[in-house]
Design a protein around this motif. Structure first.
Motif, mmCIF file in Angstrom:
data_model
loop_
_atom_site.group_PDB
_atom_site.id
_atom_site.type_symbol
_atom_site.label_atom_id
_atom_site.label_comp_id
_atom_site.label_asym_id
_atom_site.label_seq_id
_atom_site.Cartn_x
_atom_site.Cartn_y
_atom_site.Cartn_z
ATOM 1 N N ARG A 137 -95.641 -25.267 39.828
ATOM 2 C CA ARG A 137 -96.380 -24.127 39.285
ATOM 3 C C ARG A 137 -96.028 -24.011 37.803
ATOM 4 N NH1 ARG A 137 -99.027 -19.570 41.483
ATOM 5 N NH2 ARG A 137 -100.382 -18.850 39.779
ATOM 6 N N ILE A 138 -97.022 -23.956 36.945
ATOM 7 C CA ILE A 138 -96.843 -24.064 35.503
ATOM 8 C C ILE A 138 -97.280 -22.768 34.834
ATOM 9 C CG2 ILE A 138 -97.513 -25.345 33.429
ATOM 10 C CD1 ILE A 138 -98.188 -27.706 35.371
ATOM 11 N N THR A 139 -96.402 -22.220 33.984
ATOM 12 C CA THR A 139 -96.754 -21.018 33.226
ATOM 13 C C THR A 139 -96.472 -21.167 31.737
ATOM 14 O OG1 THR A 139 -94.573 -20.057 33.656
ATOM 15 C CG2 THR A 139 -96.347 -19.506 35.213
ATOM 16 N N GLN A 140 -95.848 -22.284 31.352
ATOM 17 C CA GLN A 140 -95.501 -22.511 29.955
ATOM 18 C C GLN A 140 -95.998 -23.887 29.519
ATOM 19 O OE1 GLN A 140 -94.060 -20.212 27.984
ATOM 20 N NE2 GLN A 140 -93.900 -18.764 29.688
ATOM 21 N N PRO A 141 -96.323 -24.051 28.228
ATOM 22 C CA PRO A 141 -96.698 -25.379 27.749
ATOM 23 C C PRO A 141 -95.576 -26.380 28.007
ATOM 24 C CG PRO A 141 -97.212 -23.698 26.108
ATOM 25 C CD PRO A 141 -96.394 -23.020 27.163
ATOM 26 N N GLY A 142 -95.951 -27.640 28.207
ATOM 27 C CA GLY A 142 -94.960 -28.672 28.449
ATOM 28 C C GLY A 142 -95.554 -29.841 29.183
ATOM 29 N N VAL A 143 -94.679 -30.732 29.642
ATOM 30 C CA VAL A 143 -95.082 -31.910 30.408
ATOM 31 C C VAL A 143 -94.457 -31.795 31.789
ATOM 32 C CG1 VAL A 143 -95.051 -34.421 30.540
ATOM 33 C CG2 VAL A 143 -95.220 -33.295 28.306
ATOM 34 N N TYR A 144 -95.278 -31.889 32.817
ATOM 35 C CA TYR A 144 -94.842 -31.657 34.191
ATOM 36 C C TYR A 144 -95.283 -32.830 35.065
ATOM 37 C CZ TYR A 144 -94.342 -26.876 32.461
ATOM 38 O OH TYR A 144 -93.998 -25.771 31.730
ATOM 39 N N SER A 145 -94.483 -33.135 36.077
ATOM 40 C CA SER A 145 -94.845 -34.210 36.994
ATOM 41 C C SER A 145 -94.878 -33.682 38.417
ATOM 42 C CB SER A 145 -93.866 -35.381 36.892
ATOM 43 O OG SER A 145 -92.584 -35.003 37.341
ATOM 44 N N ALA A 146 -95.587 -34.413 39.265
ATOM 45 C CA ALA A 146 -95.684 -34.056 40.685
ATOM 46 C C ALA A 146 -95.484 -35.310 41.519
ATOM 47 C CB ALA A 146 -97.035 -33.417 41.001
ATOM 48 N N GLY A 147 -94.420 -35.310 42.301
ATOM 49 C CA GLY A 147 -94.200 -36.371 43.269
ATOM 50 C C GLY A 147 -93.996 -37.748 42.687
ATOM 51 N N GLY A 148 -93.745 -37.856 41.384
ATOM 52 C CA GLY A 148 -93.648 -39.166 40.781
ATOM 53 C C GLY A 148 -94.985 -39.880 40.699
ATOM 54 N N ILE A 149 -96.080 -39.175 41.030
ATOM 55 C CA ILE A 149 -97.408 -39.778 41.100
ATOM 56 C C ILE A 149 -98.196 -39.546 39.817
ATOM 57 C CG2 ILE A 149 -99.634 -39.696 42.309
ATOM 58 C CD1 ILE A 149 -97.437 -41.093 43.864
ATOM 59 N N CYS A 150 -98.141 -38.342 39.285
ATOM 60 C CA CYS A 150 -98.930 -38.010 38.099
ATOM 61 C C CYS A 150 -98.119 -37.128 37.163
ATOM 62 C CB CYS A 150 -100.238 -37.315 38.483
ATOM 63 S SG CYS A 150 -99.988 -35.718 39.292
ATOM 64 N N GLU A 151 -98.611 -37.023 35.929
ATOM 65 C CA GLU A 151 -97.950 -36.230 34.900
ATOM 66 C C GLU A 151 -99.018 -35.412 34.174
ATOM 67 O OE1 GLU A 151 -94.584 -37.891 32.311
ATOM 68 O OE2 GLU A 151 -96.346 -37.976 30.994
ATOM 69 N N LEU A 152 -98.751 -34.136 33.977
ATOM 70 C CA LEU A 152 -99.710 -33.241 33.340
ATOM 71 C C LEU A 152 -99.099 -32.648 32.073
ATOM 72 C CD1 LEU A 152 -102.526 -31.849 33.599
ATOM 73 C CD2 LEU A 152 -101.342 -29.954 34.727
ATOM 74 N N SER A 153 -99.773 -32.869 30.937
ATOM 75 C CA SER A 153 -99.376 -32.266 29.665
ATOM 76 C C SER A 153 -100.239 -31.029 29.437
ATOM 77 C CB SER A 153 -99.563 -33.256 28.516
ATOM 78 O OG SER A 153 -98.754 -34.401 28.711
ATOM 79 N N VAL A 154 -99.593 -29.894 29.170
ATOM 80 C CA VAL A 154 -100.282 -28.608 29.076
ATOM 81 C C VAL A 154 -99.951 -27.945 27.744
ATOM 82 C CG1 VAL A 154 -100.492 -26.312 30.090
ATOM 83 C CG2 VAL A 154 -100.211 -28.296 31.579
ATOM 84 N N ASP A 155 -100.979 -27.392 27.098
ATOM 85 C CA ASP A 155 -100.767 -26.548 25.921
ATOM 86 C C ASP A 155 -101.704 -25.347 26.042
ATOM 87 O OD1 ASP A 155 -99.918 -25.537 23.546
ATOM 88 O OD2 ASP A 155 -100.930 -27.014 22.283
ATOM 89 N N TYR A 156 -101.148 -24.158 26.072
ATOM 90 C CA TYR A 156 -101.951 -22.940 26.210
ATOM 91 C C TYR A 156 -102.161 -22.294 24.843
ATOM 92 C CZ TYR A 156 -100.704 -23.352 31.170
ATOM 93 O OH TYR A 156 -100.530 -23.795 32.455
ATOM 94 N N TYR A 157 -103.402 -21.943 24.514
ATOM 95 C CA TYR A 157 -103.720 -21.292 23.250
ATOM 96 C C TYR A 157 -103.826 -19.776 23.384
ATOM 97 C CZ TYR A 157 -105.262 -26.084 22.231
ATOM 98 O OH TYR A 157 -105.338 -27.439 22.085
ATOM 99 N N VAL A 158 -103.964 -19.286 24.614
ATOM 100 C CA VAL A 158 -104.092 -17.848 24.854
ATOM 101 C C VAL A 158 -103.109 -17.463 25.950
ATOM 102 C CG1 VAL A 158 -106.517 -17.790 24.153
ATOM 103 C CG2 VAL A 158 -105.938 -18.190 26.561
ATOM 104 N N PRO A 159 -102.681 -16.207 26.001
ATOM 105 C CA PRO A 159 -101.719 -15.786 27.033
ATOM 106 C C PRO A 159 -102.391 -15.664 28.401
ATOM 107 C CG PRO A 159 -102.363 -13.916 25.677
ATOM 108 C CD PRO A 159 -102.980 -15.118 25.029
ATOM 109 N N GLY A 160 -101.557 -15.697 29.435
ATOM 110 C CA GLY A 160 -102.032 -15.416 30.782
ATOM 111 C C GLY A 160 -102.521 -16.613 31.554
ATOM 112 N N LEU A 161 -102.494 -17.815 30.958
ATOM 113 C CA LEU A 161 -102.971 -19.003 31.670
ATOM 114 C C LEU A 161 -101.852 -19.604 32.499
ATOM 115 C CD1 LEU A 161 -105.164 -20.874 29.014
ATOM 116 C CD2 LEU A 161 -105.886 -19.252 30.774
ATOM 117 N N GLY A 162 -102.234 -20.339 33.530
ATOM 118 C CA GLY A 162 -101.278 -21.035 34.378
ATOM 119 C C GLY A 162 -101.973 -22.147 35.133
ATOM 120 N N ASN A 163 -101.167 -23.007 35.728
ATOM 121 C CA ASN A 163 -101.684 -24.121 36.533
ATOM 122 C C ASN A 163 -100.797 -24.354 37.729
ATOM 123 O OD1 ASN A 163 -102.513 -25.143 33.479
ATOM 124 N ND2 ASN A 163 -104.041 -25.658 35.014
ATOM 125 N N GLU A 164 -101.385 -24.934 38.742
ATOM 126 C CA GLU A 164 -100.615 -25.529 39.835
ATOM 127 C C GLU A 164 -100.993 -27.000 39.888
ATOM 128 O OE1 GLU A 164 -100.059 -25.590 44.677
ATOM 129 O OE2 GLU A 164 -101.495 -24.223 43.771
#
Length: 346
Positions: A211-238
């Protein structure tokens, strides 16, 4: 893995494809299903050759005798396969491929090498060690079937095994641990999960969901990697490893566009803790990466699932994909959806 959304497939899509350009803009709407053509996810075979089945597997066939034929199809729905005992540490990826042998129009439970050679191949991945498993149709009908491993050989970018039985074949994988920098602190804090037999099951050393709430680089299961940068507040990802490959196997995949290298990853978008269908490039940027399949044309595909995930509302569509240090990467679409690496010959 904590699931925020329970997939329910009400209607299996008509297996159809509209014309899809290979190099598609990453921020365009997904292609909508057409009712005009049926991709080759179900094939009757009566001559030797190599056949791609639904973008999921390849069947290589050499006939030595006469009056032989085969039936090949993607195993969807995989309800029976999920009930068959699987007793190995690998993560079993369903749906698999169904293969039936015929001789003089009679079903043959086990083909003879005197009559021919049969081989099934699935897309290999550099970040996993794959073993192909099978169970026999005739034993499944009596409740005596069990998934059994086959001698699996790496052939270029494929994992291949003999397919001498009438039955279901599916790959099982163990993620090869990465070396180098550890994944994000948020990812390390997420607990791994063990789900029901037949679905993706990850080891205790692997984080399957983040579960992602801050910009950064995140991985899941060693399978994929997601780079995130938020320009506005309140965004998130799973971000999580796709936990039901059968759903993806139901989604039409273009013929002659290579092979899916399962599993993929599912990305959900949130605003103020509420799941949303869509975000925009004015709100942030997102890039997903998978380990590149060497010596192949790598393309990341996606399909869109609406917010209640009760239906899939697009076909597999390609994204502009670039190579970055041994990884295949693409900007996310602006939709909540599933992403899968694919590869084909140049």
């Amino acid at each position: 893995m904590k699931k925020y959304i329970q997939f329910v497939i009400v209607i299996i899509l008509a297996l159809t494809i509209v014309g899809v350009a290979q190099n598609r803009s990453a921020w365009a709407s997904p292609q909508q299903p057409s009712q005009d053509a049926k991709p080759l996810s179900e094939i009757d075979i009566n001559e030797g050759g190599s056949y791609t089945v639904g973008g999921l597997c390849i069947m290589n066939i050499e006939y030595k005798a006469k009056n032989l034929r085969n039936y090949a199809a993607v195993d969807v729905p995989a309800e029976t396969s999920r009930e068959v005992t699987f007793s190995y540490p690998d993560d079993l990826y369903l749906a698999g491929c169904h293969f039936v042998h015929y001789k003089e129009d009679e079903v043959i439970n086990e083909a003879s090498t005197d009559d021919g050679n049969w081989e099934v191949c699935f897309g290999d991945r550099p970040d996993e060690k794959l073993t192909i498993y099978y169970y026999r149709d005739d034993l499944a009908q009596t409740g005596q079937a069990a998934w059994l491993p086959l001698p699996t050989t790496k052939k270029g970018t494929y994992a291949c095994a003999p397919a001498m039985y009438s039955g279901i074949y599916a790959p099982g994988g163990i993620v090869i641990p990465e070396t180098g920098p550890a994944e994000s602190e948020a990812a390390r804090q997420m607990s791994s999960f063990v789900s029901e037999k037949g679905t993706v099951r990850l080891s205790a050393s692997t984080t399957s969901s983040t579960r992602i709430t801050q910009p950064g680089v995140y991985s899941a299961g060693g399978i994929c990697e997601l780079s995130v940068d938020y320009y506005v507040p309140g965004l998130g990802n799973e971000l999580h490893v796709e936990d039901d490959v059968e759903i993806s196997a139901n989604v039409p995949f273009p013929d002659n566009e290579g092979l899916m290298h399962q599993p993929g990853c599912h990305v959900y978008h949130y605003k103020s803790e509420t799941l949303v269908d869509q975000v925009t490039t004015d709100e942030g940027s997102w890039e997903i990466c998978f380990a590149a399949i060497p010596d192949k044309d790598n393309t990341i595909y996606f399909y869109y699932s609406d917010s209640d995930t009760k239906r899939v509302t697009s076909v597999w569509s390609p994204l502009d994909t670039t190579m970055k240090g041994g990884k295949a990467c693409a900007e996310l679409t602006d939709f909540t959806g599933v992403y899968m690496p694919t590869a084909k010959d140049y």
